[in-house]
Design a protein around this motif. Structure first.
Motif, PDB file in Angstrom:
ATOM      1  N   VAL A  13       0.846  -1.198   0.000  1.00  0.00           N
ATOM      2  CA  VAL A  13       0.000   0.000   0.000  1.00  0.00           C
ATOM      3  C   VAL A  13       0.883   1.250   0.000  1.00  0.00           C
ATOM      4  CG1 VAL A  13      -1.675   1.334   1.350  1.00  0.00           C
ATOM      5  CG2 VAL A  13      -1.933  -1.144   1.126  1.00  0.00           C
ATOM      6  N   LEU A  14       1.935   1.209   0.811  1.00  0.00           N
ATOM      7  CA  LEU A  14       2.832   2.364   0.877  1.00  0.00           C
ATOM      8  C   LEU A  14       3.508   2.608  -0.472  1.00  0.00           C
ATOM      9  CD1 LEU A  14       4.386   4.518   2.549  1.00  0.00           C
ATOM     10  CD2 LEU A  14       6.108   2.754   2.997  1.00  0.00           C
ATOM     11  N   VAL A  18       6.351   4.315  13.614  1.00  0.00           N
ATOM     12  CA  VAL A  18       6.588   3.933  12.218  1.00  0.00           C
ATOM     13  C   VAL A  18       5.277   3.947  11.432  1.00  0.00           C
ATOM     14  CG1 VAL A  18       7.242   2.018  10.702  1.00  0.00           C
ATOM     15  CG2 VAL A  18       8.662   2.589  12.679  1.00  0.00           C
ATOM     16  N   TYR A  19       4.256   3.304  11.958  1.00  0.00           N
ATOM     17  CA  TYR A  19       3.017   3.208  11.175  1.00  0.00           C
ATOM     18  C   TYR A  19       2.229   4.519  11.206  1.00  0.00           C
ATOM     19  CZ  TYR A  19       4.531  -1.450  10.456  1.00  0.00           C
ATOM     20  OH  TYR A  19       5.308  -2.510  10.076  1.00  0.00           O
ATOM     21  N   ILE A  61       1.021   6.386   7.761  1.00  0.00           N
ATOM     22  CA  ILE A  61      -0.331   6.909   7.508  1.00  0.00           C
ATOM     23  C   ILE A  61      -0.236   8.356   7.010  1.00  0.00           C
ATOM     24  CG2 ILE A  61      -2.493   7.625   8.653  1.00  0.00           C
ATOM     25  CD1 ILE A  61      -2.211   5.050  10.361  1.00  0.00           C
ATOM     26  N   LEU A  62       0.686   9.109   7.632  1.00  0.00           N
ATOM     27  CA  LEU A  62       0.886  10.498   7.185  1.00  0.00           C
ATOM     28  C   LEU A  62       1.292  10.540   5.709  1.00  0.00           C
ATOM     29  CD1 LEU A  62       2.752  12.406  10.045  1.00  0.00           C
ATOM     30  CD2 LEU A  62       0.488  12.874   9.091  1.00  0.00           C
ATOM     31  N   ILE A  63       2.207   9.641   5.331  1.00  0.00           N
ATOM     32  CA  ILE A  63       2.646   9.601   3.930  1.00  0.00           C
ATOM     33  C   ILE A  63       1.455   9.312   3.022  1.00  0.00           C
ATOM     34  CG2 ILE A  63       4.065   8.330   2.244  1.00  0.00           C
ATOM     35  CD1 ILE A  63       6.117   7.868   4.488  1.00  0.00           C
ATOM     36  N   LEU A  64       0.625   8.371   3.447  1.00  0.00           N
ATOM     37  CA  LEU A  64      -0.511   7.974   2.599  1.00  0.00           C
ATOM     38  C   LEU A  64      -1.557   9.085   2.487  1.00  0.00           C
ATOM     39  CD1 LEU A  64      -0.912   4.224   3.560  1.00  0.00           C
ATOM     40  CD2 LEU A  64      -0.169   5.170   1.373  1.00  0.00           C
ATOM     41  N   GLY A 124      -0.090   5.563  -2.830  1.00  0.00           N
ATOM     42  CA  GLY A 124       1.235   5.032  -2.564  1.00  0.00           C
ATOM     43  C   GLY A 124       2.295   5.836  -3.284  1.00  0.00           C
ATOM     44  N   LEU A 125       3.550   5.571  -2.935  1.00  0.00           N
ATOM     45  CA  LEU A 125       4.652   6.366  -3.470  1.00  0.00           C
ATOM     46  C   LEU A 125       4.809   6.200  -4.978  1.00  0.00           C
ATOM     47  CD1 LEU A 125       7.226   5.626  -0.628  1.00  0.00           C
ATOM     48  CD2 LEU A 125       5.995   7.768  -1.020  1.00  0.00           C
ATOM     49  N   PHE A 126       4.542   5.006  -5.481  1.00  0.00           N
ATOM     50  CA  PHE A 126       4.734   4.744  -6.912  1.00  0.00           C
ATOM     51  C   PHE A 126       3.435   4.328  -7.601  1.00  0.00           C
ATOM     52  CE2 PHE A 126       8.781   4.214  -4.866  1.00  0.00           C
ATOM     53  CZ  PHE A 126       9.662   4.849  -5.718  1.00  0.00           C
TER      54      PHE A 126
END
Lengths: 297, 400
Positions: free
Chosen positions: A236-237, A273-274, A278-281, A287-289
């Motif tokens: 997902v990330l 970490v998680y 969540i912040l990134i998402l 996701g990043l890619f």
């Protein structure tokens, strides 16, 4: 000393992250072809690992040369048959059902595969050797050759998938099936074969992942539970629609986990970490890619 | 119509109240049987604990029944598998109490499940004898709880004392799992050090937790390396402790290690596979132990296992299951008058039992500490086989 510790944590994170990546690639492959998230990927990997472990144990007991290699080849053969059987018996009959229905089938598979493994192989936890044993000291760094083998495997599998999807006729068939199954069929693509083949490939990837993970978890019916969950998060990330995504996602999780654990807090390691993930998402929801899924019409 | 509805409601309320008061009077006891229940893991990764544990318990009851039972009654055990899942454990305990109507819960196994079902057991007032758990919470739950195994706080205190008096450590590091087991353990270690006036042994940075979902202990082991302690205490159960020990070998840490009594068995060493994964450091490993058994003391268990489970190995978990069963039966034997909850609980409240496998099991009104005497075992190797041997006497905190 401080620099050594930092690098050591990075190396440890790369190894663990590669395990997540390996476990995630099979899930992503099936998702890309059929939009189905195979929640049973971890349990199927566990079952294949038990078979591999059994072959390894008997090969050693029989004094055969290269028992690990024999087990590895046995794993590939078994998982190919296993993946095809699962697709033929459980997935193909539900081809016309809804996506939700198919995913519920994979939930059912978790119980079937786990229960079968417990009945056949028992519920004990067993040691499984690393692909490459021992440790090396480089400078003041402790390096496990197995780690680099796992990283190498993850990158190779990712590259093969990437190449296959982009540059082969079969890749075109996969993309066409993923885009629109009916139209692909009308254009002469054997979508049934494509789906069966992706399940076979995904199950083989699961078996390899299980074999690489086993030295870190022991072989047991619960060996994939946490790894599988984290591999989903890695996918997902990184983005469920790409092959590079789960690999990068897995590596990010592995490295962040160690750095947060060492420099911030082992107590809050998982939470931090998680939380960051969540912040990134929130800012990269696909996701990043990953890319925004295109609506099929 | 309204009157009829009201009457029906009243009847329902009264029947529920009657049902409540009926619970427990003499349930689970007939002229020739006593039915008891237990919940614990017999499938999944932790089954290597539960399977031998229940074989030990069944072996005791089967032997007892073959010899005519206890006070003329055979003991029947209903065992339910919770897969080490606290939610399942709670449901199974509820079923045992209210549907199966067992007389007592005997030897419930696994800290998460025990803690999860504790409220139910307390509310029902059913006797609950022996827990396959070292949660300190057991000591404070109520008069119907009879823990036998040492609790992890007491074990932690004793570990602190052994660290000073046996390992002669000037500094220690503790890797502890982030749950009831590890948290009770680190609490005990800190309490023990404080009571000895040796808080200096354990710095804040050297008390290192880890989550149960971990497969990589690089960060934790790096912290241990920085602390460079004289003794590493691993307060974690088999699954994670075995991975940590492999990590210690990988990183070349050469120091004594001490882990919990829950790992005091050769089957724990089998999960490590020391010859392949930890050949250089495995003999640094020590465990705490609470059962003191000589050859003569083992005979009844060995004979029973040979009779009923000839293909199974006897290990520490088998012995623990056996002790759970014999503690329950000791209470039944000592009970005077009718066998019901009130009489049984009153008897257990002052039970002093020394004829069993555990050196001494005793309860006093309001005191539920479990066994407090423990020794230290160390790994040794003989002809490629690894096992534990006792290296200290049995002592309790403050005994040195």
């Amino acid at each position: 000393m401080a620099r050594i510790i930092f690098i050591q944590n990075i190396i440890g994170g790369l190894e663990t992250g590669s395990l997540y990546a390996l476990a995630a690639l099979g899930v992503v492959l099936i998702y890309r072809v059929s939009d189905v998230t195979n929640f049973a990927q971890g349990e199927m990997a566990m079952f294949s690992t038990f078979v591999t472990f059994t072959i390894w144990t008997y090969s050693r007991a029989a004094g055969l040369p290269y028992p690990y290699l024999i087990a590895f080849i046995g794993a590939l053969i078994f998982s190919a048959i296993f993946g095809y059987s699962i697709e033929r018996v459980f997935i193909r009959p539900t081809a016309e059902s809804s996506l939700l229905g198919k995913m519920i089938v994979t939930f059912g598979l978790i119980l079937i595969v786990n229960g079968s493994a417990a009945a056949i192989f028992g519920t004990d936890s067993y040691y499984m050797q690393r692909a490459i044993g021992g440790t090396m000291i480089i400078g003041n760094l402790v390096v496990r050759p197995h780690s680099f083998f796992v990283i190498f495997l993850a990158l190779v599998i990712m590259a093969v998938l990437f190449y296959m999807i982009r540059n082969t006729m079969f890749g075109v068939a996969i993309r066409a099936t993923a885009q629109d199954r009916e139209t692909a069929r009308l254009m002469g693509v054997n979508t049934t074969k494509v789906t069966a083949f992706t399940w076979i490939m995904a199950t083989i990837m699961g078996a390899i992942a299980g074999l690489m993970i086993a030295p870190a978890t022991n072989v047991s019916t619960g060996m994939m539970a946490d790894v599988h969950l984290k591999s989903f998060i890695a996918a997902v990330l990184g983005g469920f629609t790409s092959f590079i995504g789960p690999v990068i996602g897995g590596l990010i999780i592995g490295i962040m986990d160690n750095l947060v654990g060492y420099y911030i807090s082992t107590n809050w390691q998982t939470v931090i970490v998680y939380g960051i993930l969540i912040l990134i998402l929130i800012f990269k929801p696909y996701g990043l890619f990953g890319s925004r899924p295109q609506k099929k019409v | 119509m309204k009157k009829a509805t009201k009457m029906l409601a009243l009847i329902l309320v009264f029947s529920l109240m009657l049902g409540g008061t009926a619970l427990g009077a003499e349930q689970g006891v007939t002229d020739d049987t006593i039915t008891v229940g237990s919940v614990g893991v017999t499938s999944g990764p932790a089954a290597f604990i539960g399977i031998p544990y229940y074989e030990g318990m069944e072996a005791y009851f089967k032997t007892l029944n073959a010899e005519g039972g206890v006070e003329g009654r055979e003991v029947e055990l209903i065992q339910r598998d919770d897969e080490f899942d606290p939610a399942q454990a709670r449901d199974h305990v509820e079923t045992l109490i209210y549907d199966d109507e067992v007389f007592a819960i005997v030897g419930q196994l696994g800290t998460p499940g025990v803690v999860s079902a504790a409220g139910l057991v307390e509310e029902a007032g059913i006797p609950s004898v022996y827990f396959g758990s070292g949660a300190a919470e057991m000591a404070e739950l109520g008069d119907n709880f009879f823990p036998v195994q040492p609790n992890y706080v007491n074990e932690g205190k004793l570990k602190a004392q052994y660290a000073v008096d046996y390992f002669d450590a000037d500094s220690i590091a503790v890797l502890y799992q982030n749950d009831e087991v590890g948290n009770d353990g680190i609490t005990g270690i800190r309490e023990g050090l404080e009571e000895m006036g040796r808080e200096d042994l354990l710095s804040d940075d050297a008390a290192i937790s880890y989550g149960l979902d971990r497969t990589d202990f690089t960060a934790q082991i790096q912290q241990v390396m920085v602390e460079d302690p004289d003794l590493l205490i691993i307060f974690g159960l088999a699954e994670t402790a075995s991975l940590i020990i492999r990590g210690v070998e990988d990183f070349g840490l050469d120091m004594p290690m001490l882990t919990t009594y829950s790992n005091a068995d050769a089957s724990f060493l089998d999960t490590i596979e020391p010859a392949e994964t930890a050949p250089n450091i495995i003999e640094n490993l020590h465990v705490m132990a609470w059962l003191e058994v000589d050859e003569e003391g083992m005979e009844p268990l060995e004979e029973a296992m040979a009779e009923y489970y000839p293909d199974s190995m006897i290990n520490a978990y088998t012995m623990a299951g056996w002790v759970a069963a014999e503690t329950f039966v000791a209470g039944v034997r000592a009970t005077e008058g009718e066998l019901n909850w009130d009489n049984y609980l009153e008897t257990m409240d002052t039970l002093h039992f020394t004829e069993g496998m555990a050196p001494e099991i005793s309860f006093e009104p309001g005191v539920r500490e479990g066994v407090t005497h423990m020794s230290v075992l160390q790994v040794y190797e003989e002809n490629g086989h690894f096992d534990f041997e006792q290296v200290t006497d049995f002592k309790e905190f403050g005994d040195f």
